[in-house]
Motif scaffolding. Structure first.
Motif, PDB file in Angstrom:
ATOM      1  N   GLN A 183       0.681  -1.218  -0.339  1.00 25.10           N
ATOM      2  CA  GLN A 183       0.098  -0.052  -0.098  1.00 25.10           C
ATOM      3  C   GLN A 183       0.813   1.385  -0.078  1.00 25.10           C
ATOM      4  O   GLN A 183       0.116   2.331  -0.056  1.00 25.10           O
ATOM      5  N   TYR A 184       2.075   1.036   0.170  1.00 22.63           N
ATOM      6  CA  TYR A 184       3.301   2.340   0.120  1.00 22.63           C
ATOM      7  C   TYR A 184       3.986   2.515  -0.913  1.00 22.63           C
ATOM      8  O   TYR A 184       4.512   1.546  -1.479  1.00 22.63           O
ATOM      9  N   SER A 185       4.350   3.680  -1.355  1.00 23.21           N
ATOM     10  CA  SER A 185       5.252   3.931  -2.434  1.00 23.21           C
ATOM     11  C   SER A 185       6.588   3.557  -2.170  1.00 23.21           C
ATOM     12  O   SER A 185       6.932   3.513  -0.756  1.00 23.21           O
ATOM     13  N   GLU A 186       7.394   3.470  -2.992  1.00 25.37           N
ATOM     14  CA  GLU A 186       8.798   3.253  -2.604  1.00 25.37           C
ATOM     15  C   GLU A 186       9.385   4.331  -1.890  1.00 25.37           C
ATOM     16  O   GLU A 186      10.192   4.304  -1.111  1.00 25.37           O
ATOM     17  N   GLY A 187       9.016   5.534  -2.332  1.00 25.50           N
ATOM     18  CA  GLY A 187       9.299   6.827  -1.417  1.00 25.50           C
ATOM     19  C   GLY A 187       9.034   6.558  -0.071  1.00 25.50           C
ATOM     20  O   GLY A 187       9.795   7.192   0.960  1.00 25.50           O
ATOM     21  N   GLU A 188       7.968   6.227   0.261  1.00 30.63           N
ATOM     22  CA  GLU A 188       7.233   6.022   1.595  1.00 30.63           C
ATOM     23  C   GLU A 188       8.128   5.146   2.480  1.00 30.63           C
ATOM     24  O   GLU A 188       8.377   5.073   3.537  1.00 30.63           O
ATOM     25  N   MET A 189       8.215   4.042   1.550  1.00 30.79           N
ATOM     26  CA  MET A 189       9.191   2.797   2.425  1.00 30.79           C
ATOM     27  C   MET A 189      10.605   3.247   2.574  1.00 30.79           C
ATOM     28  O   MET A 189      11.046   2.755   3.539  1.00 30.79           O
ATOM     29  N   ASN A 190      11.199   4.086   1.650  1.00 32.71           N
ATOM     30  CA  ASN A 190      12.393   4.795   1.936  1.00 32.71           C
ATOM     31  C   ASN A 190      12.402   5.511   3.190  1.00 32.71           C
ATOM     32  O   ASN A 190      13.501   5.496   4.098  1.00 32.71           O
ATOM     33  N   ARG A 191      11.358   6.341   3.506  1.00 29.18           N
ATOM     34  CA  ARG A 191      11.288   7.265   4.616  1.00 29.18           C
ATOM     35  C   ARG A 191      11.106   6.237   5.956  1.00 29.18           C
ATOM     36  O   ARG A 191      11.541   6.478   7.006  1.00 29.18           O
ATOM     37  N   ASN A 276      11.253   8.947  18.951  1.00 33.76           N
ATOM     38  CA  ASN A 276      10.231   8.839  17.801  1.00 33.76           C
ATOM     39  C   ASN A 276      10.480   9.215  16.681  1.00 33.76           C
ATOM     40  O   ASN A 276      10.029  10.436  16.233  1.00 33.76           O
ATOM     41  N   THR A 277      11.470   8.704  15.708  1.00 35.38           N
ATOM     42  CA  THR A 277      11.877   9.100  14.528  1.00 35.38           C
ATOM     43  C   THR A 277      10.843   9.026  13.401  1.00 35.38           C
ATOM     44  O   THR A 277      10.837  10.167  12.257  1.00 35.38           O
ATOM     45  N   PHE A 278       9.701   8.200  13.492  1.00 29.07           N
ATOM     46  CA  PHE A 278       8.795   8.016  12.462  1.00 29.07           C
ATOM     47  C   PHE A 278       7.718   9.327  12.421  1.00 29.07           C
ATOM     48  O   PHE A 278       7.370   9.839  11.470  1.00 29.07           O
ATOM     49  N   ASP A 279       7.608   9.681  13.660  1.00 26.77           N
ATOM     50  CA  ASP A 279       6.716  10.818  13.855  1.00 26.77           C
ATOM     51  C   ASP A 279       7.030  12.031  12.721  1.00 26.77           C
ATOM     52  O   ASP A 279       6.486  12.764  12.046  1.00 26.77           O
ATOM     53  N   GLN A 280       8.449  12.577  12.904  1.00 23.96           N
ATOM     54  CA  GLN A 280       9.073  13.537  12.206  1.00 23.96           C
ATOM     55  C   GLN A 280       8.985  13.376  10.730  1.00 23.96           C
ATOM     56  O   GLN A 280       8.807  14.410   9.684  1.00 23.96           O
ATOM     57  N   LEU A 281       9.326  12.080  10.266  1.00 24.47           N
ATOM     58  CA  LEU A 281       9.682  11.887   8.827  1.00 24.47           C
ATOM     59  C   LEU A 281       8.120  11.465   8.060  1.00 24.47           C
ATOM     60  O   LEU A 281       8.030  11.534   6.805  1.00 24.47           O
TER      61      LEU A 281
END
Length: 283
Positions: A183-191, A276-281
């Motif tokens: 469900q996620y793009s390559e860019g989203e998975m890279n992030r 929480n690194t995920f929140d910022q990205l």
């Protein structure tokens, strides 16, 4: 850095025991393999397979005095990681379980498939084990310009154990679920990958702070050497050195600046809840 008297029994030293095994194969392409070669802490499960062809067999040999000293150093680092993370987890109402540490040369088998020296140190969530070929640190200095010290090794091991922390807390499984969902793009998975790696850097800094509070084992230059190592393996530095240009969309581990910032945030805060690194990205 100062050596402590603690030693862990969870270090499996396979160096000198003879080599051999299946090589990575499957026609995945040199770009993917190069990414694992050049990026610290890459997820090997994306490229590891049973492969084709056998690696050359190497004869068994006795470890040198220097190699035995390295083993004792890693055993000490493992013990200090185990003690610090047991304390942190206990303070937060959780139970810590120790990872395994495997030292190898050239090639060995892991729960994620065949491990090769060219991949650099990595953590395999399938068997909750960190795999390290110590020749990586020579490559780190020669190819990426890092000044390698004892604390460089400590930082790298702490980063990989950071991935173990993520497995215990369920972060690894959540990111893998994202990847498998489609469900996620390559860019989203890279992030997501960048967030995962920066969090492991945060945990490495947190470990350094908490362990120094307990043991007073750091020298003034140790944190500087960790920051230099983190900067050396930033995506932008690696891309410049290997490709001659920077493509931020292709980042999977974070820039040099980000890696240093998150290591230092872990070190300065000493607080696991600040990672929480995920929140910022993903804002």
């Amino acid at each position: 850095m100062k050596w402590t008297n603690d030693r862990a029994d969870n270090v499996d030293d396979r160096r000198g025991s003879g080599g051999g095994g299946m090589l990575v194969g499957g026609g995945l392409g040199t770009l993917i393999i190069a990414a694992i070669i050049f990026f610290l802490g890459g997820d090997p499960s994306a490229i590891l397979s049973n492969g084709v062809g056998n690696a050359p067999q190497t004869e068994q040999r006795e470890l040198t005095a220097e190699e035995l000293q390295v083993k004792e150093f890693v055993r000490m680092l493992s013990a200090e990681n185990n003690q610090t993370w047991t304390k942190i987890f206990s303070e937060n109402g959780m139970q810590y379980r120790e990872p395994k540490i495997v030292l190898f040369e050239n090639v060995t088998q892991s729960g994620c498939g065949t491990a090769q020296a060219a991949m650099g140190p990595f953590y395999c969530p399938a068997d909750e084990t960190v795999y390290m070929d110590m020749s990586f640190f020579g490559e780190m200095q020669q190819k990426f310009g890092a000044r390698v010290t004892e604390f460089t090794v400590a930082y790298v091991l702490a980063h990989e154990i950071g991935h173990h922390i993520q497995t215990i807390l369920g972060t690894t499984q959540q990111v893998d679920k994202m990847r498998r969902s489609g469900q996620y793009s390559e860019g989203e998975m890279n992030r997501a990958s960048v967030a995962t790696e920066l969090q492991a850097d945060f945990y490495a800094g947190l470990w350094a702070k908490q362990t120094d509070n307990r043991e007073k084992f750091l020298d003034p230059q140790d944190i500087q050497s960790a920051m230099e190592a983190a900067a050396a393996v930033g995506d932008d530095n690696i891309q410049k050195r290997t490709a001659g240009y920077v493509n931020q969309e292709a980042f999977t581990h974070g820039s040099s600046k980000q890696r240093v910032e998150w290591f230092m945030k872990g070190y300065n805060s000493g607080d696991i809840t600040q990672g929480n690194t995920f929140d910022q990205l993903f804002r």
